[in-house]
Design an enzyme around this catalytic site. Structure first.
Site, PDB file in Angstrom:
ATOM      1  N   GLU A  55       0.823  -1.209   0.000  1.00 44.50           N
ATOM      2  CA  GLU A  55       0.000   0.000   0.000  1.00 44.50           C
ATOM      3  C   GLU A  55       0.859   1.262   0.000  1.00 44.50           C
ATOM      4  O   GLU A  55       0.550   2.223  -0.714  1.00 44.50           O
ATOM      5  CB  GLU A  55      -0.928   0.020   1.230  1.00 44.50           C
ATOM      6  CG  GLU A  55      -1.884  -1.151   1.302  1.00 44.50           C
ATOM      7  CD  GLU A  55      -1.363  -2.344   2.109  1.00 44.50           C
ATOM      8  OE1 GLU A  55      -2.206  -3.103   2.617  1.00 44.50           O
ATOM      9  OE2 GLU A  55      -0.124  -2.522   2.222  1.00 44.50           O
ATOM     10  N   CYS A  83      -2.512  -2.626   7.412  1.00 45.43           N
ATOM     11  CA  CYS A  83      -2.027  -2.550   8.787  1.00 45.43           C
ATOM     12  C   CYS A  83      -2.138  -1.117   9.320  1.00 45.43           C
ATOM     13  O   CYS A  83      -2.545  -0.205   8.611  1.00 45.43           O
ATOM     14  CB  CYS A  83      -0.576  -3.035   8.854  1.00 45.43           C
ATOM     15  SG  CYS A  83       0.607  -1.865   8.121  1.00 45.43           S
TER      16      CYS A  83
END
Length: 151
Positions: A55, A83
């Site tokens: 990401e 996360c």
């Protein structure tokens, strides 16, 4: 927007990580015109960079492509639930929508461990779509760890 199409592209990114021995997570960022402006896969081990998650790599590329660190109106596709670090960056970037495949019960910050997308203390709340290509994304990551343990 065709969530399955873009998630399958994220899965292709995840397989690139797997090919180099990294945890197979991939991400793709699409703008409001449905153009891909960023993509990435996990590379923290190979780059010696703990922030080199799929990401984050996709966010860096998208920010460079758009010439702005604010990615308003974009959708981020990730094969696994982002996360805490990635959610922080996603929220800072003002990504409009997060689409992910499998939940991450050990690290997930969208719903599994934390609900950062809906935390009222934060000033941005991305829309969430989960479970897109869930079986494929879950199998990819489970198989990676099964293979890793058998080595």
């Amino acid at each position: 927007m065709d969530d399955n199409y873009y998630m399958n592209l994220a899965i292709k990114e995840a397989k690139k990580a797997q090919d180099i021995g990294e945890v197979p997570v991939g991400a793709v960022i699409v703008d409001s015109n449905e153009h891909i402006i960023g993509y990435g896969f996990n590379r923290p081990v190979s780059t010696n960079d703990p922030t080199s998650h799929a990401e984050i790599n996709a966010l860096r590329m998208a920010a460079g492509a758009s010439g702005n660190y604010r990615l308003v109106g974009t959708t981020l596709y990730s094969t696994i639930e982002p996360c805490i670090m990635c959610m922080g960056a996603i929220i800072h970037a003002r990504v409009k929508r997060i689409v992910y495949g499998a939940c991450d019960p050990k690290w997930g910050a969208v719903e599994s461990l934390y609900d950062m997308a809906q935390d009222s203390r934060l000033n941005h709340h991305p829309e969430i779509t989960k479970g897109i290509c869930e079986d494929q994304t879950k199998t990819l990551i489970k198989q990676f760890f099964i293979n890793k343990r058998s080595m």
